[in-house]
Design a protein around this motif. Sequence first.
Motif, PDB file in Angstrom:
ATOM      1  N   ILE A  64     -16.348  -0.749   9.132  1.00  0.00           N
ATOM      2  CA  ILE A  64     -14.935   0.003   8.759  1.00  0.00           C
ATOM      3  C   ILE A  64     -15.189   0.973   9.705  1.00  0.00           C
ATOM      4  CG2 ILE A  64     -13.369   1.020   7.378  1.00  0.00           C
ATOM      5  CD1 ILE A  64     -13.872  -1.091   5.956  1.00  0.00           C
ATOM      6  N   ALA A 101     -11.368   0.806   1.339  1.00  0.00           N
ATOM      7  CA  ALA A 101     -11.520  -0.816   1.008  1.00  0.00           C
ATOM      8  C   ALA A 101     -13.265  -0.214   0.997  1.00  0.00           C
ATOM      9  CB  ALA A 101     -11.140  -1.336   2.146  1.00  0.00           C
ATOM     10  N   SER A 102     -13.964   0.524   2.119  1.00  0.00           N
ATOM     11  CA  SER A 102     -15.350   0.938   1.929  1.00  0.00           C
ATOM     12  C   SER A 102     -15.520   0.959   0.489  1.00  0.00           C
ATOM     13  CB  SER A 102     -15.711   1.629   2.917  1.00  0.00           C
ATOM     14  OG  SER A 102     -15.224   1.587   4.230  1.00  0.00           O
ATOM     15  N   ASP A 125      -4.744   6.373   6.121  1.00  0.00           N
ATOM     16  CA  ASP A 125      -5.966   6.096   6.671  1.00  0.00           C
ATOM     17  C   ASP A 125      -6.754   6.116   5.216  1.00  0.00           C
ATOM     18  OD1 ASP A 125      -4.797   8.270   6.032  1.00  0.00           O
ATOM     19  OD2 ASP A 125      -6.197  10.183   7.222  1.00  0.00           O
ATOM     20  N   SER A 174     -21.438  -1.558   4.211  1.00  0.00           N
ATOM     21  CA  SER A 174     -19.399  -1.419   3.676  1.00  0.00           C
ATOM     22  C   SER A 174     -18.754  -0.210   4.519  1.00  0.00           C
ATOM     23  CB  SER A 174     -19.181  -0.595   2.473  1.00  0.00           C
ATOM     24  OG  SER A 174     -20.039   0.642   2.080  1.00  0.00           O
ATOM     25  N   TRP A 231       1.278  -1.727  -0.023  1.00  0.00           N
ATOM     26  CA  TRP A 231      -0.016   0.052   0.291  1.00  0.00           C
ATOM     27  C   TRP A 231       0.811   1.061  -0.184  1.00  0.00           C
ATOM     28  CZ3 TRP A 231      -4.971   0.609  -1.830  1.00  0.00           C
ATOM     29  CH2 TRP A 231      -5.266   1.848  -0.758  1.00  0.00           C
ATOM     30  N   CYS A 257      -6.736   3.383   2.910  1.00  0.00           N
ATOM     31  CA  CYS A 257      -6.874   2.611   2.809  1.00  0.00           C
ATOM     32  C   CYS A 257      -8.410   1.775   3.033  1.00  0.00           C
ATOM     33  CB  CYS A 257      -5.441   1.726   3.648  1.00  0.00           C
ATOM     34  SG  CYS A 257      -5.737  -0.154   3.335  1.00  0.00           S
ATOM     35  N   SER A 258      -8.622   2.251   4.776  1.00  0.00           N
ATOM     36  CA  SER A 258     -10.493   1.829   5.238  1.00  0.00           C
ATOM     37  C   SER A 258     -10.651   2.716   4.393  1.00  0.00           C
ATOM     38  CB  SER A 258     -10.179   2.641   6.305  1.00  0.00           C
ATOM     39  OG  SER A 258      -9.067   1.982   7.063  1.00  0.00           O
ATOM     40  N   LEU A 259     -11.214   4.052   3.483  1.00  0.00           N
ATOM     41  CA  LEU A 259     -11.987   4.647   3.136  1.00  0.00           C
ATOM     42  C   LEU A 259     -11.877   3.540   1.629  1.00  0.00           C
ATOM     43  CD1 LEU A 259     -13.961   7.011   2.679  1.00  0.00           C
ATOM     44  CD2 LEU A 259     -12.413   8.337   2.071  1.00  0.00           C
TER      45      LEU A 259
END
Length: 98
Positions: free
Chosen positions: A98, A39-40, A33, A94, A28, A35-37
């Motif tokens: 998270i 993934a969602s 931060d 989604s 990555w 990354c979570s967004l």
Amino acid sequence: LVSLFMSDLMVGLVVMPPAMLNQLYGRWVLRGDFCSLWASFDVMCCSASILNLCVISLDRYLLITSPLRYKLRMTSCRALLLILATWTSAALASFLPI
């Protein structure tokens, strides 16, 4: 069909570029931060695409099984509610975890 187009377009424009960077570099490379967004959005867009296909299949099924009652059942308001339910359930599935 427009809702399916939008979900697939979002996959292509929002989800795939960071996934391509991740694949090219093997890790990555963007901010942590984000990354979570990402993934969602990945889960939301893919879920919305699948749910849109299910709603389109349901619509075609209703049209084939009862063509005379289809216009009474499937109003534009109900179609809009189905689209809103599709995107709402995809967003809840989604972004809530998270």
